[in-house]
Structures are given as structure tokens and as C-alpha cells.
Design a protein around this motif. Sequence first.
Motif, PDB file in Angstrom:
ATOM      1  N   ALA A  72       0.833  -1.211   0.000  1.00 45.28           N
ATOM      2  CA  ALA A  72       0.000   0.000   0.000  1.00 45.28           C
ATOM      3  C   ALA A  72       0.866   1.258   0.000  1.00 45.28           C
ATOM      4  CB  ALA A  72      -0.934  -0.009   1.212  1.00 45.28           C
ATOM      5  N   LEU A  73       1.971   1.217   0.738  1.00 39.76           N
ATOM      6  CA  LEU A  73       2.851   2.384   0.800  1.00 39.76           C
ATOM      7  C   LEU A  73       3.511   2.666  -0.542  1.00 39.76           C
ATOM      8  CD1 LEU A  73       4.614   1.795   4.254  1.00 39.76           C
ATOM      9  CD2 LEU A  73       2.877   3.522   3.722  1.00 39.76           C
ATOM     10  N   THR A  74       3.867   1.603  -1.268  1.00 41.38           N
ATOM     11  CA  THR A  74       4.531   1.785  -2.559  1.00 41.38           C
ATOM     12  C   THR A  74       3.559   2.166  -3.677  1.00 41.38           C
ATOM     13  OG1 THR A  74       4.332  -0.595  -2.981  1.00 41.38           O
ATOM     14  CG2 THR A  74       6.387   0.178  -1.994  1.00 41.38           C
ATOM     15  N   ALA A  75       2.257   2.147  -3.368  1.00 40.06           N
ATOM     16  CA  ALA A  75       1.261   2.481  -4.390  1.00 40.06           C
ATOM     17  C   ALA A  75       1.194   3.981  -4.655  1.00 40.06           C
ATOM     18  CB  ALA A  75      -0.118   1.973  -3.978  1.00 40.06           C
ATOM     19  N   THR A  76       1.808   4.761  -3.793  1.00 40.06           N
ATOM     20  CA  THR A  76       1.803   6.217  -3.987  1.00 40.06           C
ATOM     21  C   THR A  76       3.224   6.764  -3.927  1.00 40.06           C
ATOM     22  OG1 THR A  76       1.094   8.328  -3.038  1.00 40.06           O
ATOM     23  CG2 THR A  76       1.327   6.474  -1.519  1.00 40.06           C
ATOM     24  N   GLN A  77       3.480   7.771  -4.739  1.00 39.76           N
ATOM     25  CA  GLN A  77       4.807   8.390  -4.761  1.00 39.76           C
ATOM     26  C   GLN A  77       5.008   9.343  -3.593  1.00 39.76           C
ATOM     27  OE1 GLN A  77       5.263  10.244  -8.594  1.00 39.76           O
ATOM     28  NE2 GLN A  77       5.376   8.286  -9.695  1.00 39.76           N
ATOM     29  N   PRO A  93       7.304   8.846   1.973  1.00 33.18           N
ATOM     30  CA  PRO A  93       8.737   9.152   2.151  1.00 33.18           C
ATOM     31  C   PRO A  93       9.583   7.876   2.122  1.00 33.18           C
ATOM     32  CG  PRO A  93       7.394  10.298   3.784  1.00 33.18           C
ATOM     33  CD  PRO A  93       6.488   9.330   3.103  1.00 33.18           C
ATOM     34  N   LYS A  94      10.797   8.014   1.626  1.00 35.40           N
ATOM     35  CA  LYS A  94      11.692   6.869   1.540  1.00 35.40           C
ATOM     36  C   LYS A  94      11.998   6.288   2.921  1.00 35.40           C
ATOM     37  CE  LYS A  94      13.935   8.192  -2.793  1.00 35.40           C
ATOM     38  NZ  LYS A  94      15.225   8.533  -3.462  1.00 35.40           N
ATOM     39  N   ALA A 142       9.349   0.119   6.764  1.00 32.95           N
ATOM     40  CA  ALA A 142       8.425  -0.981   6.479  1.00 32.95           C
ATOM     41  C   ALA A 142       9.186  -2.224   6.029  1.00 32.95           C
ATOM     42  CB  ALA A 142       7.416  -0.561   5.420  1.00 32.95           C
ATOM     43  N   LYS A 143      10.206  -2.029   5.199  1.00 31.86           N
ATOM     44  CA  LYS A 143      11.024  -3.153   4.737  1.00 31.86           C
ATOM     45  C   LYS A 143      11.832  -3.744   5.896  1.00 31.86           C
ATOM     46  CE  LYS A 143      11.463  -1.400   0.003  1.00 31.86           C
ATOM     47  NZ  LYS A 143      12.373  -0.819  -1.005  1.00 31.86           N
TER      48      LYS A 143
END
Length: 292
Positions: free
Chosen positions: A106-111, A114-115, A121-122
Motif C-alpha cells: 500500500a505504501l509503494t502504491a503512492t509516490q 517518504p523513503k 516498512a522493509k
Amino acid sequence: MAKLAGLKVGLEATGIYHVDLAIALHDADVPVMVVNPKAARNFAKVLMKNSKTDAVDANTLAEYVERMDFVAWSRPSNQTLALRCFARRLKALTGQKVAAKNHLHALTATQETPKAVLRDAKLAIAHLEKRIDVLSAEALVLIRQYPELDRVLQLLTGIKGIAETSAIALMGELLLLPPGLSHRQWVKFAGLDPSAFDSGKSVHKKTRLSKAGNSHIRAALYMPALSAKQHDPYVKAYFQHLLDNGKLPLQAVCAVMRKLLHAIHGMLKHDKPFDNARFYAIPASTGQEKNP
């Protein structure tokens, strides 16, 4: 001990909270019966109990033990109890890892994410994977200390689709079932038995799984069933046979789970490895090879 002569105790299964008391009573030579909460609840309904308090529940259990056939609880060994703890903790951590991966997706679905949040999360996923690996290794150390447990592990991992993690999950539940049960009783304990609902000539509901048993067994069988139907030609043929006869894919998977449980029961009872040719007889007309 003289004060306890003739005493029988009935306990309602409450997750893991009843276990220590059941063990203490058993080790004190007090006969113990662990009652399925659903059976106790239905028994209270038969008695038309309108209130639910600790005192009412205690009296209901006492009456249950007095009226029903007394089935003494069999004490599991300390190592199988420890193995169940490992299995259920691994299941909980695996569920957390799945949730963490879904969150990362879900986090990677939007630009706009923040990194630093993505890194965190990883890191959470990597941490969970490390904890799962460490606990799995500890569980295997425990299993290999006992030849009888190690033999069960070898038998289970001899089935295509059951790796060590799945074997630990299955052992943590199946080895605590009461001894001497038939394969049909195992299925019932797992809640994989069909539940029919017919009344008169007009009410005919679809047959469903009862799901009245141990959900941990069903969860432990699900992924092995999915894997076995992909990688074992006999299980795959059985799955396809069910689809060809009108079963929905999920119904067919549940049937594979039930048949795998039958097979595991026979393997452990007779101390023999899995014979996939006995799982399902592939019709000669299908053109599939008889030997995997």
C-alpha cells in the motif's frame, strides 16, 4: 490425596488457559475431562439456562460431567506442548509478516510515501523473517532431540507440499489430539467434516464444512494442499477430478485438505511414508503417467 478420592473434574477448553490446571490435576491423579465450549454452551441451552455467570457456568459444567459419558483427558508430553507453542507463535509471526507486506504494498502504491517510511516498512518485514527463521530453527532442535518426533517430521516432509515449516505447524496440533482416534475423528477435530442441512421437502441448504474443530489444523493444511495439487501428479489429478465433477476450486482444495489429513493419519499410525499412488487412482484414459 485421600480428600480427592472419587473426585472428577470437568474443565471447559479456554485456549491455553486451562492447560496448566488440567496438567496439575492429571499429575495429581484426578480424572479430568476437557469439555468443548460449544458442547457446554449447547448443554446449557438444553437445560434452558437463562443467565450466564461464573457460578451458573460452573454448575452447568458440573452437571455435564455428572450426566454425560466421562471422557478422560490425555496428558500431552512436555515436548509436544512446547512444540505447539512454537507452532502457534510461528503462525502468529507469519500473519504479522503477511500484514507487513500488505502494508508495504500500500505504501509503494503512492509516490508521496517518504523513503524513510519505506525503509522502515522493509526493515519490519526483514525483522519478522529473521524471527521466524530463528524460531523455526529452535523448533527443529527440539524435534531432533526426540527420535519419535524426528520420525514424524521425516514422514510429513516426505509429502510434496509439506516443508519443514508446515510440518512443524501440523505436528504442533496433530500430536496433541487424543490417542486412538480414527481418521474420521481427526477430520471432525479439524472441522473439515461436511455439515448438511435438510428439512422436509423444501429446505435443502448447500453442504458446508462444519468448521467446528481446531482452526489451527485447517490453517496448517491449507498451504500444503495448494502446493501438493500443483506438484504431486496424483493430488493434482484428484483436484482436477473434483473440478470436472462440479466442485468449486475452494471446495476442491478443502477436499484435498481432508484427504491429506486421512493420509497423514495412516502414515503416523502405521509408520509408513506417503504413497501418492494410493491418494487417487488416475484413470488410464487421462494419459497421465502413473509414476511421478
